[in-house]
Design a protein around this motif. Structure first.
Motif, PDB file in Angstrom:
ATOM      1  N   GLY A  35       0.929  -1.035  -0.106  1.00  0.00           N
ATOM      2  CA  GLY A  35       0.004   0.071  -0.079  1.00  0.00           C
ATOM      3  C   GLY A  35       1.000   1.257  -0.080  1.00  0.00           C
ATOM      4  N   TRP A  36       0.303   2.258   0.122  1.00  0.00           N
ATOM      5  CA  TRP A  36       0.915   3.802  -0.103  1.00  0.00           C
ATOM      6  C   TRP A  36       0.323   4.532   1.068  1.00  0.00           C
ATOM      7  CZ3 TRP A  36       4.676   4.867  -3.224  1.00  0.00           C
ATOM      8  CH2 TRP A  36       5.297   3.938  -4.372  1.00  0.00           C
ATOM      9  N   PHE A  37       0.837   5.349   1.713  1.00  0.00           N
ATOM     10  CA  PHE A  37       0.575   6.346   2.709  1.00  0.00           C
ATOM     11  C   PHE A  37       1.382   7.432   2.283  1.00  0.00           C
ATOM     12  CE2 PHE A  37      -0.861   3.823   6.433  1.00  0.00           C
ATOM     13  CZ  PHE A  37      -0.511   2.405   5.831  1.00  0.00           C
ATOM     14  N   ARG A  38       0.915   8.503   2.977  1.00  0.00           N
ATOM     15  CA  ARG A  38       1.496  10.062   2.670  1.00  0.00           C
ATOM     16  C   ARG A  38       1.389  10.722   3.870  1.00  0.00           C
ATOM     17  NH1 ARG A  38      -3.277  12.800  -1.615  1.00  0.00           N
ATOM     18  NH2 ARG A  38      -4.846  12.893  -0.096  1.00  0.00           N
ATOM     19  N   GLN A  39       2.288  11.953   3.873  1.00  0.00           N
ATOM     20  CA  GLN A  39       2.366  12.954   4.947  1.00  0.00           C
ATOM     21  C   GLN A  39       2.657  14.106   4.455  1.00  0.00           C
ATOM     22  OE1 GLN A  39       5.266  11.741   8.164  1.00  0.00           O
ATOM     23  NE2 GLN A  39       4.154  13.033   9.564  1.00  0.00           N
ATOM     24  N   ALA A  40       1.847  15.042   4.599  1.00  0.00           N
ATOM     25  CA  ALA A  40       1.801  16.394   4.127  1.00  0.00           C
ATOM     26  C   ALA A  40       2.470  17.165   5.485  1.00  0.00           C
ATOM     27  CB  ALA A  40       0.499  16.804   3.909  1.00  0.00           C
ATOM     28  N   PRO A  41       3.168  18.341   5.179  1.00  0.00           N
ATOM     29  CA  PRO A  41       3.812  19.126   6.147  1.00  0.00           C
ATOM     30  C   PRO A  41       2.837  19.472   7.211  1.00  0.00           C
ATOM     31  CG  PRO A  41       4.395  19.866   3.993  1.00  0.00           C
ATOM     32  CD  PRO A  41       3.185  18.987   3.691  1.00  0.00           C
ATOM     33  N   LYS A  43       1.122  17.549   9.286  1.00  0.00           N
ATOM     34  CA  LYS A  43       0.221  16.684   9.436  1.00  0.00           C
ATOM     35  C   LYS A  43       0.765  15.187   9.411  1.00  0.00           C
ATOM     36  CE  LYS A  43      -3.207  18.885   6.440  1.00  0.00           C
ATOM     37  NZ  LYS A  43      -4.095  19.070   5.339  1.00  0.00           N
ATOM     38  N   GLU A  44      -0.227  14.295  10.169  1.00  0.00           N
ATOM     39  CA  GLU A  44       0.188  13.054  10.384  1.00  0.00           C
ATOM     40  C   GLU A  44       0.098  12.089   9.133  1.00  0.00           C
ATOM     41  OE1 GLU A  44      -1.559  12.788  15.001  1.00  0.00           O
ATOM     42  OE2 GLU A  44      -2.625  11.332  13.343  1.00  0.00           O
ATOM     43  N   ARG A  45       0.756  11.194   9.144  1.00  0.00           N
ATOM     44  CA  ARG A  45       0.856  10.431   7.884  1.00  0.00           C
ATOM     45  C   ARG A  45      -0.755   9.517   7.803  1.00  0.00           C
ATOM     46  NH1 ARG A  45       5.530   5.846   7.825  1.00  0.00           N
ATOM     47  NH2 ARG A  45       6.665   7.768   7.819  1.00  0.00           N
ATOM     48  N   LEU A  86      -4.257  15.709 -10.212  1.00  0.00           N
ATOM     49  CA  LEU A  86      -3.579  15.624  -8.919  1.00  0.00           C
ATOM     50  C   LEU A  86      -4.036  17.305  -8.506  1.00  0.00           C
ATOM     51  CD1 LEU A  86      -0.029  14.537  -9.606  1.00  0.00           C
ATOM     52  CD2 LEU A  86      -1.484  14.032  -7.627  1.00  0.00           C
ATOM     53  N   LYS A  87      -3.978  17.370  -7.305  1.00  0.00           N
ATOM     54  CA  LYS A  87      -4.566  18.782  -6.508  1.00  0.00           C
ATOM     55  C   LYS A  87      -3.430  19.174  -5.703  1.00  0.00           C
ATOM     56  CE  LYS A  87      -9.246  16.952  -6.349  1.00  0.00           C
ATOM     57  NZ  LYS A  87     -10.209  16.857  -5.590  1.00  0.00           N
ATOM     58  N   PRO A  88      -3.347  20.460  -5.484  1.00  0.00           N
ATOM     59  CA  PRO A  88      -2.502  20.939  -4.148  1.00  0.00           C
ATOM     60  C   PRO A  88      -2.659  20.260  -3.145  1.00  0.00           C
ATOM     61  CG  PRO A  88      -3.282  22.814  -5.522  1.00  0.00           C
ATOM     62  CD  PRO A  88      -4.011  21.693  -6.110  1.00  0.00           C
ATOM     63  N   GLU A  89      -3.697  19.711  -2.595  1.00  0.00           N
ATOM     64  CA  GLU A  89      -3.695  19.033  -1.490  1.00  0.00           C
ATOM     65  C   GLU A  89      -3.150  17.484  -1.444  1.00  0.00           C
ATOM     66  OE1 GLU A  89      -6.038  20.604  -3.000  1.00  0.00           O
ATOM     67  OE2 GLU A  89      -7.981  19.491  -2.904  1.00  0.00           O
ATOM     68  N   ASP A  90      -2.683  17.346  -2.637  1.00  0.00           N
ATOM     69  CA  ASP A  90      -1.903  15.923  -2.656  1.00  0.00           C
ATOM     70  C   ASP A  90      -0.679  16.063  -2.633  1.00  0.00           C
ATOM     71  OD1 ASP A  90      -3.908  15.097  -5.420  1.00  0.00           O
ATOM     72  OD2 ASP A  90      -4.349  14.279  -3.529  1.00  0.00           O
ATOM     73  N   THR A  91       0.138  17.266  -2.242  1.00  0.00           N
ATOM     74  CA  THR A  91       1.260  17.721  -1.829  1.00  0.00           C
ATOM     75  C   THR A  91       1.816  16.844  -0.473  1.00  0.00           C
ATOM     76  OG1 THR A  91       1.527  19.436  -3.211  1.00  0.00           O
ATOM     77  CG2 THR A  91       3.068  19.349  -1.552  1.00  0.00           C
ATOM     78  N   ALA A  92       2.750  15.875  -0.711  1.00  0.00           N
ATOM     79  CA  ALA A  92       3.111  15.304   0.472  1.00  0.00           C
ATOM     80  C   ALA A  92       4.229  14.367   0.102  1.00  0.00           C
ATOM     81  CB  ALA A  92       2.003  14.391   0.920  1.00  0.00           C
TER      82      ALA A  92
END
Length: 121
Positions: A35-41, A43-45, A86-92
């Motif tokens: 799977g995939w996870f992400r963590q934005a500045p 914010k929690e993963r 892609l959207k800016p909120e996908d930045t991570a």
């Protein structure tokens, strides 16, 4: 020792696409739920999506449904994350993960080092 190495991150404009790849070595890839996870500045993963051992079952977080697709190639020991619209909120920072359990948990045993995805507005 199991190792996960992500690639494919970068800078893209809103509405663009990126494909992340994760190469797994040192274990039996077909036995891992991936799977995939992400963590934005600041914010929690967070969980992004997962794929079953065979690739027949996929689950995504609501915010990426219809835009992101996870695939795996058990012959090549790789898992991919195709990201469209892609959207800016996908930045991570995006992390690949492998779990020895039947289903990817929120605490997988193995993690990649992460790859940065930045979506400009």
């Amino acid at each position: 020792q199991v190792q996960l190495v992500e690639s494919g991150g970068g800078l893209v404009q809103t509405g663009g696409s990126l494909k992340l790849s994760c190469a797994v070595s040192g274990g039996t890839f077909s036995s891992y739920a991936m799977g995939w996870f992400r963590q934005a500045p600041g914010k929690e993963r967070e969980f992004v999506g997962r794929i079953s051992r065979s690739g027949g079952s996929r689950v995504y977080v609501d915010s990426v449904k219809g835009r992101f697709t996870i695939t795996r190639d058990n012959a090549k020991n790789t898992v991919n994350l195709q990201m469209n619209s892609l959207k800016p909120e996908d930045t991570a920072v995006y992390y690949c993960a492998a779990d020895v359990r039947m289903v990817l948990s929120d605490r997988p045993q193995y993690w990649g080092q992460g790859t940065q995805v930045t979506v400009s507005s």
